[in-house]
Motif scaffolding. Structure first.
Motif, mmCIF file in Angstrom:
data_model
loop_
_atom_site.group_PDB
_atom_site.id
_atom_site.type_symbol
_atom_site.label_atom_id
_atom_site.label_comp_id
_atom_site.label_asym_id
_atom_site.label_seq_id
_atom_site.Cartn_x
_atom_site.Cartn_y
_atom_site.Cartn_z
ATOM 1 N N HIS A 1 0.857 -1.183 0.000
ATOM 2 C CA HIS A 1 0.000 0.000 0.000
ATOM 3 C C HIS A 1 0.894 1.234 0.000
ATOM 4 O O HIS A 1 2.041 1.179 0.458
ATOM 5 C CB HIS A 1 -0.914 -0.004 1.227
ATOM 6 N N TYR B 1 1.136 5.587 0.696
ATOM 7 C CA TYR B 1 0.565 6.779 1.308
ATOM 8 C C TYR B 1 1.336 8.013 0.831
ATOM 9 O O TYR B 1 2.543 7.957 0.603
ATOM 10 C CB TYR B 1 0.664 6.724 2.836
ATOM 11 N N TYR C 1 5.195 6.907 1.227
ATOM 12 C CA TYR C 1 5.569 5.730 2.012
ATOM 13 C C TYR C 1 4.897 4.479 1.447
ATOM 14 O O TYR C 1 3.699 4.490 1.171
ATOM 15 C CB TYR C 1 5.132 5.888 3.470
ATOM 16 N N GLN D 1 3.993 0.409 2.353
ATOM 17 C CA GLN D 1 3.684 -0.350 3.568
ATOM 18 C C GLN D 1 3.189 -1.733 3.179
ATOM 19 O O GLN D 1 2.452 -1.876 2.199
ATOM 20 C CB GLN D 1 2.622 0.385 4.391
ATOM 21 N N TYR E 1 2.679 -6.042 5.004
ATOM 22 C CA TYR E 1 2.120 -6.771 6.138
ATOM 23 C C TYR E 1 2.886 -8.077 6.225
ATOM 24 O O TYR E 1 2.966 -8.799 5.235
ATOM 25 C CB TYR E 1 0.653 -7.020 5.807
ATOM 26 N N TRP F 1 2.590 -4.628 10.594
ATOM 27 C CA TRP F 1 2.785 -3.732 9.461
ATOM 28 C C TRP F 1 4.254 -3.367 9.343
ATOM 29 O O TRP F 1 4.929 -3.121 10.346
ATOM 30 C CB TRP F 1 1.986 -2.453 9.656
ATOM 31 N N PHE G 1 6.722 -0.571 7.268
ATOM 32 C CA PHE G 1 6.744 0.638 6.450
ATOM 33 C C PHE G 1 8.114 0.810 5.804
ATOM 34 O O PHE G 1 9.146 0.492 6.413
ATOM 35 C CB PHE G 1 6.465 1.880 7.296
ATOM 36 N N LEU H 1 7.494 5.741 10.289
ATOM 37 C CA LEU H 1 6.156 5.311 10.701
ATOM 38 C C LEU H 1 6.239 3.945 11.375
ATOM 39 O O LEU H 1 6.896 3.037 10.875
ATOM 40 C CB LEU H 1 5.240 5.247 9.482
ATOM 41 N N TRP I 1 3.686 1.056 13.401
ATOM 42 C CA TRP I 1 2.332 0.601 13.716
ATOM 43 C C TRP I 1 2.275 -0.012 15.096
ATOM 44 O O TRP I 1 3.134 -0.842 15.441
ATOM 45 C CB TRP I 1 1.907 -0.412 12.665
ATOM 46 N N GLN J 1 -5.041 -4.439 7.037
ATOM 47 C CA GLN J 1 -3.735 -4.202 6.424
ATOM 48 C C GLN J 1 -3.376 -2.767 6.107
ATOM 49 O O GLN J 1 -2.225 -2.509 5.781
ATOM 50 C CB GLN J 1 -3.636 -5.037 5.145
ATOM 51 N N PHE J 2 -4.286 -1.842 6.173
ATOM 52 C CA PHE J 2 -3.941 -0.456 5.873
ATOM 53 C C PHE J 2 -5.025 0.446 6.450
ATOM 54 O O PHE J 2 -6.094 0.001 6.836
ATOM 55 C CB PHE J 2 -3.809 -0.231 4.358
#
Lengths: 111, 121
Positions: free
Chosen positions: A35, A37, A90, A92, A94, A100, A102, B47, B49, B106-107
């Motif tokens: 993903h 961002y 960014y 990302q 999993y 997660w 990044f 970042l 999580w 997941q996001f």
């Protein structure tokens, strides 16, 4: 766990096309969705691309995402660059521990 | 349109517990569509999580932070919260609450505006 590596910065001229890479350190890039961002200065991140290549509603089709198994990387491509595209980007993903991961972020400068 | 807003102290002393709340508006936290969660951003580590929670209080934590973190949900207030124990200066960061409206872990497709928290005596 794996890492996602992005170039610290990229730059290009308005109207041109730029591609930002996100390389996975171990395991297949295709194993888990990637993903993307966008974060403008002083603002929260915005979801730009989800599940490798899907655009949320409202995101212009100038933004596109893809994965490349040969280089084990994901890419974000921005075409028709505009000054408003200047931001940090960014990636990302999993990992198998349900955590997660990044990338370190890429600063896009539109010259 | 879903909106999220972080609140809590902007200054926390070392060794104490950082507590933040995310207020949800525009939809019910009980909606089966959403997962809720927390992320922070630092200049040094980027970042990071913390974890996600469902309205049923089922949680999913970052293994590297799990020993210090609790995420909880309060459906009666349409809020969810983050507690980070035994903080140090390295926990100084902008803390974001987020949500996924697709039922995915997941996001995030929704983000709060962020809350700067400084750890200092």
């Amino acid at each position: 766990n794996f890492m996602l590596t992005q170039p610290p910065s990229v730059s290009e001229s308005p109207g041109k096309t730029v591609t930002i890479s996100c390389t996975r350190s171990s395991g297949s890039i295709a194993s888990n969705y990637v993903h993307w961002y966008q974060q403008r200065p002083g603002s929260s991140p915005i979801l730009l691309i989800y599940e490798d290549s899907q655009r949320p509603s409202g995101v212009p089709d100038r933004f596109s995402g893809s994965i490349d198994s040969s280089s084990n990387s994901a890419s974000l491509t921005v075409s028709g660059l505009r000054t408003e595209d200047e931001a940090d980007y960014y990636c990302q993903s999993y990992d198998r521990s349900n955590s997660w991961v990044f990338g370190g972020g890429t600063k896009l400068t539109v010259l | 349109q879903l909106q999220l807003q972080e609140s809590g102290p902007g200054l926390v002393k070392p060794s104490e517990t950082l507590s933040l709340t995310c207020s949800v508006s525009g939809d019910s936290i009980r909606s089966t569509n959403y997962f809720w969660g927390w992320i922070r951003q630092t200049p040094g580590k980027g970042l990071e999580w913390f974890g996600n929670i469902y309205y049923t209080a089922t949680t999913y934590y970052n293994p590297s932070l799990k020993s210090r973190v609790t995420i909880s949900v309060d459906p009666s207030k349409n809020q969810f919260s983050l507690k980070l124990r035994s903080v140090t200066a390295t926990d100084t960061a902008v803390y974001y609450c987020g949500a996924n409206g697709w039922g995915s872990l997941q996001f995030f497709d929704y983000w709060g505006q962020g809350k700067l928290v400084t750890v200092s005596s």
